[in-house]
Motif scaffolding. Structure first.
Motif: not given
Length: 389
Positions: A134-137, A141-144, A155-157
């Motif tokens: 759900n986060a490209g460019s 917005a990354i969720r990891t 680390i989770d994601g």
């Protein structure tokens, strides 16, 4: 070099000519004859990495003190050109190079000495885990998530579209260490994958092109990474690290794209000189000549621009705006050029046994990875706001 014989790239010299001979021989012997098998198995043999390391082709621009060959970006450009010349987009050496440069420029001394010699030998294959489902460019917005627990991060994601993903021994993982801090809450962690509990590789993804490239899903379920493995030794610097290194990556994309355009022109010239229609060779027909005149002009203009970019990277003067323009122009130009070239092959151009068909499929993603064309336009547009024309 793939440009016309009357032109010689100003960044090259006699030593690089010899280096190119070594690279071309390596590609001809170790990669080109095995491309179909590599495509079926969706990765290049590990032995190819070992042989490239033994020849000094991995990390050619990394100082000898850290196990590299002590060359410059020009050596890396030669390798990328020769791979494109042979129609290879499976050997993930570009991502390996990029990961190594993150460590060289942004890592601690201990991180450099621990990781780079292993990467130079091919003992470790490098990857960068950036993109998420759900986060490209949009990197913010990354969720990891990486949570500090004592002397380790947890680390989770998950990540997707990761080049070298299933084979990587060392992954630069883009994480959120402080989700509330926006861009200042992004950190890069060095994950050594062997025996890493909680780390798993999902599918090796079935792609439109570049079938020999190992492109995978990655999952992190409570993966523990030593706190010392945060790149640069401090949290919150990840976004800065990414912005600093992206011009290198995007210039590599431009090098590959212009060399691919030159390869498309060369193979189409060979075909149109031999193929006949209406009592003439295809090259004698005006439509063919005009189309190839356009492609040659595009390749020539692009070559001069990319050569300037290579020289600027070597000199340490490359900037993000120019790299974005180079990536945008060369990859968009490649898409148009290879489409025009394929058309001149007629029905044969649609057959995957012909290199032009494989190049057509392989080229499409170059307008997406390394920053989509739309993102490149946004970067250039912002430069207009700052600097004017």
């Amino acid at each position: 070099m793939n440009a016309p014989a009357s032109y010689r790239s100003p960044w090259t010299d006699a030593d690089l000519d010899l280096y190119r001979e070594t690279v071309r021989r390596f590609v001809a012997e170790e990669i080109a004859p095995h491309q179909q098998r590599f495509a079926r198995q969706q990765h290049v043999d590990r032995a190819v990495w070992d042989k490239a390391g033994a020849l000094g082709l991995l990390l050619a621009d990394i100082p000898e003190d850290y196990g590299g060959a002590g060359g410059s970006f020009a050596h890396v450009a030669v390798l990328m050109e020769e791979l494109a010349r042979a129609g290879d987009y499976g050997f993930g050496v570009s991502v390996h190079q990029i990961a190594a440069n993150y460590i060289l420029h942004q890592g601690t001394e201990e991180q450099k000495r621990r990781c780079l010699p292993r990467m130079a030998r091919g003992d470790w294959i490098g990857a960068i885990a950036m993109t998420e489902p759900n986060a490209g460019s949009d990197l913010q917005a990354i969720r990891t998530r990486a949570t500090l627990e004592g002397d380790h991060y947890r680390i989770d994601g998950s990540k997707i579209f990761i080049s070298n993903g299933s084979m990587a021994d060392l992954i630069v993982v883009v994480t959120k260490t402080d989700p509330a801090a926006g861009s200042k809450g992004v950190s890069l962690l060095l994950l050594e994958t062997r025996d890493a509990a909680g780390f798993s590789v999902g599918r090796v993804l079935d792609k439109l092109g570049q079938h020999a490239a190992d492109t995978s899903e990655l999952f992190f379920d409570g993966v523990r990474v030593p706190a010392d493995n945060v790149l640069g030794g401090h949290e919150g610097l990840g976004f800065y690290h990414l912005m600093h290194e992206l011009p290198y990556e995007r210039t590599l994309c431009a090098v590959s794209a212009i060399a691919s355009t030159e390869a498309a022109l060369r193979m189409t010239l060979d075909h149109t000189r031999e193929r006949r229609a209406f009592g003439k060779t295809l090259l004698e027909l005006q439509n063919t000549r005009f189309k190839l005149a356009e492609v040659k002009t595009q390749a020539t203009v692009g070559r001069r621009f990319v050569d300037d970019c290579i020289a600027r990277v070597v000199a340490g003067t490359m900037d993000a705006d120019t790299a974005a323009m180079a990536k945008l122009w060369t990859t968009e130009t490649l898409g148009r050029a290879v489409d025009d070239c394929l058309q001149l092959f007629g029905g044969y151009g649609y057959m995957t046994e012909y290199p032009i068909a494989r190049l057509y499929a392989d080229a499409r993603v170059q307008r997406i990875y390394g920053g989509a064309s739309e993102i490149m336009k946004e970067i250039v547009a912002r430069s207009l706001e700052r600097n004017g024309a």
